[in-house]
Scaffold this motif. Structure first.
Motif, PDB file in Angstrom:
ATOM      1  N   TRP A 127       0.816  -1.213   0.000  1.00 15.76           N
ATOM      2  CA  TRP A 127       0.000   0.000   0.000  1.00 15.76           C
ATOM      3  C   TRP A 127       0.852   1.266   0.000  1.00 15.76           C
ATOM      4  O   TRP A 127       0.395   2.327  -0.431  1.00 15.76           O
ATOM      5  CB  TRP A 127      -0.927   0.011   1.228  1.00 15.76           C
ATOM      6  CG  TRP A 127      -0.242  -0.294   2.527  1.00 15.76           C
ATOM      7  CD1 TRP A 127      -0.107  -1.511   3.121  1.00 15.76           C
ATOM      8  CD2 TRP A 127       0.439   0.630   3.388  1.00 15.76           C
ATOM      9  NE1 TRP A 127       0.596  -1.413   4.293  1.00 15.76           N
ATOM     10  CE2 TRP A 127       0.946  -0.106   4.491  1.00 15.76           C
ATOM     11  CE3 TRP A 127       0.660   2.000   3.345  1.00 15.76           C
ATOM     12  CZ2 TRP A 127       1.656   0.488   5.532  1.00 15.76           C
ATOM     13  CZ3 TRP A 127       1.374   2.601   4.377  1.00 15.76           C
ATOM     14  CH2 TRP A 127       1.869   1.843   5.452  1.00 15.76           C
ATOM     15  N   ALA A 128       2.096   1.160   0.443  1.00 13.46           N
ATOM     16  CA  ALA A 128       2.958   2.335   0.524  1.00 13.46           C
ATOM     17  C   ALA A 128       3.835   2.514  -0.710  1.00 13.46           C
ATOM     18  O   ALA A 128       4.333   3.620  -0.950  1.00 13.46           O
ATOM     19  CB  ALA A 128       3.855   2.257   1.766  1.00 13.46           C
ATOM     20  N   TRP A 129       4.026   1.437  -1.504  1.00  8.54           N
ATOM     21  CA  TRP A 129       5.003   1.549  -2.582  1.00  8.54           C
ATOM     22  C   TRP A 129       4.521   1.040  -3.937  1.00  8.54           C
ATOM     23  O   TRP A 129       5.244   1.177  -4.936  1.00  8.54           O
ATOM     24  CB  TRP A 129       6.290   0.807  -2.224  1.00  8.54           C
ATOM     25  CG  TRP A 129       6.139  -0.642  -1.849  1.00  8.54           C
ATOM     26  CD1 TRP A 129       6.043  -1.158  -0.592  1.00  8.54           C
ATOM     27  CD2 TRP A 129       6.067  -1.763  -2.747  1.00  8.54           C
ATOM     28  NE1 TRP A 129       5.920  -2.523  -0.638  1.00  8.54           N
ATOM     29  CE2 TRP A 129       5.943  -2.924  -1.943  1.00  8.54           C
ATOM     30  CE3 TRP A 129       6.112  -1.914  -4.126  1.00  8.54           C
ATOM     31  CZ2 TRP A 129       5.833  -4.195  -2.489  1.00  8.54           C
ATOM     32  CZ3 TRP A 129       6.019  -3.179  -4.677  1.00  8.54           C
ATOM     33  CH2 TRP A 129       5.883  -4.296  -3.858  1.00  8.54           C
ATOM     34  N   ASP A 130       3.322   0.488  -4.019  1.00  4.16           N
ATOM     35  CA  ASP A 130       2.871  -0.057  -5.303  1.00  4.16           C
ATOM     36  C   ASP A 130       1.630   0.680  -5.814  1.00  4.16           C
ATOM     37  O   ASP A 130       0.508   0.375  -5.406  1.00  4.16           O
ATOM     38  CB  ASP A 130       2.577  -1.548  -5.176  1.00  4.16           C
ATOM     39  CG  ASP A 130       2.298  -2.182  -6.532  1.00  4.16           C
ATOM     40  OD1 ASP A 130       2.326  -1.461  -7.546  1.00  4.16           O
ATOM     41  OD2 ASP A 130       2.058  -3.399  -6.573  1.00  4.16           O
ATOM     42  N   PRO A 131       1.798   1.644  -6.709  1.00  3.39           N
ATOM     43  CA  PRO A 131       0.637   2.375  -7.234  1.00  3.39           C
ATOM     44  C   PRO A 131      -0.276   1.506  -8.075  1.00  3.39           C
ATOM     45  O   PRO A 131      -1.438   1.872  -8.308  1.00  3.39           O
ATOM     46  CB  PRO A 131       1.280   3.483  -8.080  1.00  3.39           C
ATOM     47  CG  PRO A 131       2.620   2.942  -8.473  1.00  3.39           C
ATOM     48  CD  PRO A 131       3.069   2.121  -7.298  1.00  3.39           C
ATOM     49  N   LEU A 132       0.193   0.359  -8.527  1.00  8.22           N
ATOM     50  CA  LEU A 132      -0.637  -0.499  -9.372  1.00  8.22           C
ATOM     51  C   LEU A 132      -1.785  -1.120  -8.593  1.00  8.22           C
ATOM     52  O   LEU A 132      -2.809  -1.481  -9.178  1.00  8.22           O
ATOM     53  CB  LEU A 132       0.223  -1.590 -10.009  1.00  8.22           C
ATOM     54  CG  LEU A 132       1.395  -1.096 -10.862  1.00  8.22           C
ATOM     55  CD1 LEU A 132       2.130  -2.269 -11.500  1.00  8.22           C
ATOM     56  CD2 LEU A 132       0.923  -0.125 -11.931  1.00  8.22           C
ATOM     57  N   THR A 133      -1.635  -1.257  -7.269  1.00  3.09           N
ATOM     58  CA  THR A 133      -2.746  -1.787  -6.484  1.00  3.09           C
ATOM     59  C   THR A 133      -3.935  -0.834  -6.523  1.00  3.09           C
ATOM     60  O   THR A 133      -5.097  -1.266  -6.593  1.00  3.09           O
ATOM     61  CB  THR A 133      -2.326  -2.022  -5.023  1.00  3.09           C
ATOM     62  OG1 THR A 133      -1.940  -0.779  -4.429  1.00  3.09           O
ATOM     63  CG2 THR A 133      -1.159  -2.988  -4.943  1.00  3.09           C
ATOM     64  N   TYR A 134      -3.639   0.467  -6.487  1.00  8.06           N
ATOM     65  CA  TYR A 134      -4.721   1.461  -6.555  1.00  8.06           C
ATOM     66  C   TYR A 134      -5.290   1.561  -7.963  1.00  8.06           C
ATOM     67  O   TYR A 134      -6.507   1.726  -8.143  1.00  8.06           O
ATOM     68  CB  TYR A 134      -4.196   2.815  -6.087  1.00  8.06           C
ATOM     69  CG  TYR A 134      -3.676   2.795  -4.671  1.00  8.06           C
ATOM     70  CD1 TYR A 134      -4.545   2.775  -3.591  1.00  8.06           C
ATOM     71  CD2 TYR A 134      -2.304   2.758  -4.420  1.00  8.06           C
ATOM     72  CE1 TYR A 134      -4.064   2.734  -2.288  1.00  8.06           C
ATOM     73  CE2 TYR A 134      -1.812   2.719  -3.128  1.00  8.06           C
ATOM     74  CZ  TYR A 134      -2.695   2.699  -2.062  1.00  8.06           C
ATOM     75  OH  TYR A 134      -2.212   2.662  -0.777  1.00  8.06           O
ATOM     76  N   ALA A 135      -4.423   1.433  -8.966  1.00  6.99           N
ATOM     77  CA  ALA A 135      -4.890   1.459 -10.351  1.00  6.99           C
ATOM     78  C   ALA A 135      -5.833   0.286 -10.616  1.00  6.99           C
ATOM     79  O   ALA A 135      -6.861   0.438 -11.300  1.00  6.99           O
ATOM     80  CB  ALA A 135      -3.703   1.415 -11.311  1.00  6.99           C
ATOM     81  N   ARG A 188      -4.045   6.356 -17.579  1.00  6.69           N
ATOM     82  CA  ARG A 188      -4.661   6.929 -18.778  1.00  6.69           C
ATOM     83  C   ARG A 188      -5.838   6.083 -19.246  1.00  6.69           C
ATOM     84  O   ARG A 188      -6.798   6.599 -19.826  1.00  6.69           O
ATOM     85  CB  ARG A 188      -3.633   7.035 -19.905  1.00  6.69           C
ATOM     86  CG  ARG A 188      -2.499   8.014 -19.671  1.00  6.69           C
ATOM     87  CD  ARG A 188      -1.749   8.260 -20.978  1.00  6.69           C
ATOM     88  NE  ARG A 188      -0.511   8.996 -20.749  1.00  6.69           N
ATOM     89  CZ  ARG A 188       0.688   8.446 -20.719  1.00  6.69           C
ATOM     90  NH1 ARG A 188       0.818   7.136 -20.882  1.00  6.69           N
ATOM     91  NH2 ARG A 188       1.763   9.174 -20.518  1.00  6.69           N
ATOM     92  N   GLY A 189      -5.740   4.769 -19.020  1.00  4.80           N
ATOM     93  CA  GLY A 189      -6.788   3.877 -19.482  1.00  4.80           C
ATOM     94  C   GLY A 189      -8.127   4.079 -18.805  1.00  4.80           C
ATOM     95  O   GLY A 189      -9.154   3.612 -19.308  1.00  4.80           O
ATOM     96  N   VAL A 236      -8.922  12.097 -12.843  1.00  2.26           N
ATOM     97  CA  VAL A 236      -7.923  11.235 -13.479  1.00  2.26           C
ATOM     98  C   VAL A 236      -6.794  12.080 -14.059  1.00  2.26           C
ATOM     99  O   VAL A 236      -5.609  11.739 -13.940  1.00  2.26           O
ATOM    100  CB  VAL A 236      -8.581  10.358 -14.567  1.00  2.26           C
ATOM    101  CG1 VAL A 236      -7.515   9.653 -15.413  1.00  2.26           C
ATOM    102  CG2 VAL A 236      -9.517   9.333 -13.937  1.00  2.26           C
ATOM    103  N   ASP A 237      -7.151  13.199 -14.681  1.00  2.00           N
ATOM    104  CA  ASP A 237      -6.123  14.092 -15.229  1.00  2.00           C
ATOM    105  C   ASP A 237      -5.249  14.677 -14.119  1.00  2.00           C
ATOM    106  O   ASP A 237      -4.033  14.799 -14.273  1.00  2.00           O
ATOM    107  CB  ASP A 237      -6.777  15.220 -16.027  1.00  2.00           C
ATOM    108  CG  ASP A 237      -7.417  14.725 -17.316  1.00  2.00           C
ATOM    109  OD1 ASP A 237      -7.057  13.612 -17.770  1.00  2.00           O
ATOM    110  OD2 ASP A 237      -8.279  15.436 -17.862  1.00  2.00           O
TER     111      ASP A 237
END
Length: 597
Positions: free
Chosen positions: A128-136, A197-198, A232-233
């Motif tokens: 949760w502190a280092w992986d932005p892909l989990t939020y994406a 962006r997706g 998102v922007d």
């Protein structure tokens, strides 16, 4: 290689398991087998509360009570999930196992493993502190899960989408508060830039359907969409100007965390050292088999390299490469990958039915392109519906070739995914791989077993299924197809060797590329993509090899136990009838062995 992506309550990935068996309009989950037991009550209560805390997962899992909500990704939200896990684990550990049925013993073991892993992950791994892909994944999944399947009338799904679009700006803002740029690896940050962006395309998909609503509801949807696109922007600007320039984290998670994560991911006694040792042996054995095939394929061909009976390393290498060149010459067109896969799905399905290898489900399946918000990690995946969304389609998704690739890069990719290799991909992802196995899994009446399905079982089955097709003589058993099949076996082995070497060791990119290109005959584009995937994930790549070995061990045990009564359909249908637990549990249930502790 592919990832099976399904929304799950499991701690490890954002999608590698089956879905819970819930009533579509229920206020509480149906309890599993043994519903009178204390375990049944614990399991039902855990699932109900977990789904309330994870609305996005609930939608994907087939419970549509929370389609209007999104997850609370704040510190308080995470604490609520961990507190639930601790509370349930305490109750579960106090429960005597003697009175549980064999099925409940398996489900209790899976739940206990998941709860411990969830607590460990939050406190130790701290993605949760280092992986932005989990939020994406959460943001994209919140919308995609409402868009992908027609589980409810379009106006109802649009109303849910309106509510989620209103909530997602706060989720994105909270992710910026949670992420610590100095701990974020650059590769994760740059991948998040592309995935974020997706989200625009997902929002546009809803606005294109806005006329299904009228008056104030239509305007509310359009307003929520506009606000989300602005958010998102804003998030995109933060990713590009704040996160990427300041991303200084190490993508290698280190030996201590890796070993712990691997143990939870595999639910096996195998250590990374033993996995690598097994991989090295399997690699040598598979290359030797490929050399035998290569000598037959090259026999009498003008200009073919020599193929002595006892080749040295270079002679083996050159012969296999020369034989594979014949397969590389037969490639799909750049824009024909999906249509090629569709034709091959018909072919593989007909073959499985003809050979009566396993019961073939009638569940619908569609082939299409990976959504933009999910690109950048894997080439293809299977997205199967939850069991309550019966009648909904399974999706076999393939990523399009990037528009900015050079002709050389496109050629490298299409050489790797030549026509015979596309057969292997379709077998793995669809028939009789993930699509078939998950359709069987959805029919098993256990809440816990469905939600906490084993990635090792599912990925191992898909790899084993490729062996079954080759063994049964698919494509007439031709040597060139068998050679390409064994190359895919090598790719699986390389996965298991690569992952621990990069995360628990110091393997460099050059060393990884050499293992993949020279050691396992992968083309440059495939190897480059796998290097990216190895940096973005950990403890998932070994699941293919470990699960494959476990499936073969289980089959051999059944052959010994059943003797003349063994046949493939009986075995396959029997093993798949238990859902998707770790293979050792399914084996124990099928062969009436002791349930592993």
């Amino acid at each position: 290689m592919a990832i099976t992506r399904r929304t799950t309550l499991g701690w490890l990935t954002a999608g590698a398991a089956s879905a819970p068996l819930l009533s579509a309009c229920a206020t509480a989950p149906v309890v599993p087998s043994g519903s009178d037991s204390a375990f049944g009550q614990i399991a039902a209560q855990w699932l109900d509360e977990s789904l309330r805390l994870s609305p996005v997962a609930a939608t994907g899992l087939g419970d549509h009570r929370f389609d209007h909500l999104v997850d609370d990704v704040s510190t308080a939200g995470r604490a609520a999930q961990v507190n639930l896990a601790r509370s349930v684990l305490t109750r579960l550990d106090a429960l005597p196992s003697e009175g549980l049925s064999r099925a409940d013993q398996v489900d209790a073991a899976l739940l206990r493993q998941n709860l411990r892993a969830q607590i460990w992950s939050d406190a130790e791994l701290q993605s949760w502190a280092w992986d932005p892909l989990t939020y994406a994944a959460t943001a994209g999944g919140a919308l995609y899960s409402l868009q992908a399947r027609e589980f409810a009338p379009l106006p109802d799904r649009l109303r849910s989408a309106t509510a989620r679009m209103r909530a997602l700006p706060a989720l994105l803002a909270e992710s910026r508060r949670q992420l610590q740029p100095a701990r974020v690896p650059e590769i994760h940050a740059t991948t998040a830039v592309g995935q974020n962006r997706g989200l625009h395309s997902l929002v546009d998909g809803f606005t294109a359907e806005a006329n299904a609503l009228q008056g104030a509801e239509r305007e509310a949807l359009l307003s929520a969409a506009a606000q989300l696109k602005a958010a998102v922007d804003e998030h995109q600007r933060w990713l590009e100007t704040e996160l990427v320039p300041n991303a200084r984290g190490n993508w290698r998670i280190g030996a201590r965390l890796y070993d712990q994560k691997l143990a939870y991911a595999l639910n096996s006694d195998l250590t990374r050292q033993e996995i690598v040792r097994r991989g090295e042996r399997a690699l040598a054995d598979t290359r030797a088999q490929m050399y035998v095939l290569a000598t037959r394929i090259l026999a009498g061909r003008p200009g073919a390299p020599e193929t002595p009976a006892n080749p040295n390393a270079d002679q083996q290498q050159h012969a296999i490469e020369a034989a594979l060149e014949l397969a590389y010459a037969e490639k799909p067109g750049r824009n024909a990958i999906v249509s090629t896969a569709e034709a091959m799905l018909e072919q593989t399905t007909a073959f499985v039915r003809e050979k009566d290898l396993v019961t073939v489900p009638n569940d619908p399946i569609r082939i299409g392109l990976v959504p933009e918000f999910q690109r950048g990690v894997a080439l293809a995946y299977c997205d199967a519906p939850g069991p309550l969304d019966r009648g909904q389609a399974t999706y076999y998704k393939i990523a399009p070739l990037p528009e900015d690739w050079t002709d050389a890069q496109v050629d490298s990719f299409l050489r790797e995914y030549n026509l015979r290799s596309m057969q292997e991909l379709t077998i793995h992802e669809a028939m009789p791989g993930h699509y078939l196995q998950l359709a069987h899994s959805n029919r098993y009446p256990s809440v816990i077993r469905a939600v906490l399905g084993s990635g090792t079982f599912t990925e191992g089955w898909a790899c084993y299924a490729q062996d079954v097709m080759a063994e049964a003589g698919y494509l007439g058993g031709e040597d060139l197809y068998q050679l390409v099949h064994l190359k895919w076996v090598l790719r699986m082995i390389a996965n298991a060797m690569l992952d621990p070497a990069v995360h628990a060791g110091d393997m460099t990119r050059d060393q990884a590329i050499d293992l993949m290109v020279r050691g396992t005959f992968q083309q440059e584009r495939e190897a480059a993509g796998k290097w990216t995937r190895a940096q973005l994930s950990s403890a998932q790549l070994p699941t293919y090899f470990v699960g494959w070995e476990e499936h073969w061990e289980a089959r051999r045990a059944a052959e010994r136990a059943w003797g003349s009564g063994f046949n493939l359909k009986r075995y396959h249908d029997g093993l798949l009838s238990f859902g998707s637990p770790p293979v050792r549990y399914a084996r124990a249930l099928l062969l009436d062995e002791a349930i592993p502790a």
